[in-house]
Enzyme design. Structure first.
Site, PDB file in Angstrom:
ATOM      1  N   LEU A 197       0.850  -1.188   0.000  1.00 41.07           N
ATOM      2  CA  LEU A 197       0.000   0.000   0.000  1.00 41.07           C
ATOM      3  C   LEU A 197       0.889   1.243   0.000  1.00 41.07           C
ATOM      4  O   LEU A 197       1.650   1.468   0.942  1.00 41.07           O
ATOM      5  CB  LEU A 197      -0.909   0.031   1.230  1.00 41.07           C
ATOM      6  CG  LEU A 197      -1.968  -1.060   1.388  1.00 41.07           C
ATOM      7  CD1 LEU A 197      -1.361  -2.385   1.837  1.00 41.07           C
ATOM      8  CD2 LEU A 197      -3.017  -0.611   2.414  1.00 41.07           C
ATOM      9  N   GLY A 223       2.254   4.226   5.052  1.00 42.29           N
ATOM     10  CA  GLY A 223       2.559   3.347   3.934  1.00 42.29           C
ATOM     11  C   GLY A 223       2.813   1.966   4.520  1.00 42.29           C
ATOM     12  O   GLY A 223       3.412   1.856   5.584  1.00 42.29           O
ATOM     13  N   SER A 224       2.391   0.907   3.878  1.00 34.41           N
ATOM     14  CA  SER A 224       2.409  -0.368   4.588  1.00 34.41           C
ATOM     15  C   SER A 224       2.234  -1.550   3.642  1.00 34.41           C
ATOM     16  O   SER A 224       2.263  -1.405   2.422  1.00 34.41           O
ATOM     17  CB  SER A 224       1.289  -0.380   5.628  1.00 34.41           C
ATOM     18  OG  SER A 224       0.060  -0.050   5.001  1.00 34.41           O
ATOM     19  N   ARG A 225       2.017  -2.731   4.245  1.00 35.62           N
ATOM     20  CA  ARG A 225       1.801  -3.948   3.474  1.00 35.62           C
ATOM     21  C   ARG A 225       0.816  -4.841   4.212  1.00 35.62           C
ATOM     22  O   ARG A 225       0.766  -4.846   5.448  1.00 35.62           O
ATOM     23  CB  ARG A 225       3.124  -4.680   3.287  1.00 35.62           C
ATOM     24  CG  ARG A 225       3.042  -5.803   2.266  1.00 35.62           C
ATOM     25  CD  ARG A 225       4.415  -6.291   1.933  1.00 35.62           C
ATOM     26  NE  ARG A 225       4.686  -7.624   2.443  1.00 35.62           N
ATOM     27  CZ  ARG A 225       5.897  -8.157   2.499  1.00 35.62           C
ATOM     28  NH1 ARG A 225       6.940  -7.461   2.120  1.00 35.62           N
ATOM     29  NH2 ARG A 225       6.058  -9.370   2.944  1.00 35.62           N
TER      30      ARG A 225
END
Length: 230
Positions: free
Chosen positions: A98, A186-188
């Site tokens: 993301l 921001g990530s996963r």
């Protein structure tokens, strides 16, 4: 683009929007033009980032849907994190990255009862790196479907993201596509498919959380002894 601003704002995001908006107003009232424009952009970006659009969730119990918006960064066979309780055999892992421009709401990939919600502190490496699944701060969620199969989903913080938020708790019943958390900024999100699932996406494909079908489940691979009713 305008349509992205005409949707509800995540409740958790209003304080960020308010802070940026207040700073923008102060800059405007004091005539600090060089500061006004960057702050205005930050205000608009925060509104965009914390948008919470509705989704048309597929009504099919035999599928798994994307738990997040973003890009499929990688698809690998990997041993799930121990806290998920999925065993030590490799499972297919779909990793969705993301960016700061994606919707950051996480949604349940299927209906089920929440078996596990486990937080693990860690590093803040780039979320697109493979080792982020092992080393980064994360929140692990396991859902037990009505047929007894377990589905694992992991929220992973990145080098920008510093806050994982999870709304659910063990024993809770969730519906497919239901919001269960979000990550700033921001990530996963990793999804571990149960054995026998047929993958329907590929690396590089863009996901729409709560809508994109990621996999079809094997209709004969249920676990009747562990089955539960919702």
């Amino acid at each position: 683009m305008l349509a992205n601003f005409l949707v509800p704002i995540l409740e958790d995001g209003w304080r960020f929007v308010a802070v940026f908006a207040a700073a923008t107003l102060i800059a405007a009232l004091t005539g600090v033009a060089w500061l006004f424009w960057p702050l205005l952009l930050l205000t608009l970006w925060s509104i965009y980032f914390f948008r919470d659009p509705s989704r048309c969730v597929p009504q099919d119990d035999g599928i798994l849907i994307a738990p997040a918006d973003g890009l499929v960064q990688m698809i690998v066979d990997a041993v799930p994190p121990a806290e998920l309780g999925l065993g030590d055999r490799p499972l297919t892992r779909v990793s969705i990255f993301l960016s700061v421009f994606d919707v950051h709401i996480n949604r349940a990939p299927c209906s089920g009862m929440v078996d596990v919600v486990a937080y693990r502190p860690g590093l803040f490496l780039n979320a697109s790196a493979d080792k982020a699944s092992d080393d980064n701060e994360r929140m692990a969620i396991t859902l037990r479907r009505a047929d007894g199969r377990l589905v694992g989903c992991v929220q992973i913080a990145g080098w920008v993201a510093r806050r994982i938020v999870c709304y659910i708790k063990p024993g809770q019943i969730v519906a497919a596509g239901e919001r269960f958390g979000h990550i700033r900024f921001g990530s996963r999100t990793d999804l571990y498919l149960p054995g026998g699932a047929r993958l329907l996406v590929a690396a590089g494909q863009r996901m729409i959380g709560g809508e994109t079908v990621i996999a079809e489940l094997d209709p004969v691979a249920s676990v009747p002894r562990q089955a539960i009713e919702f």
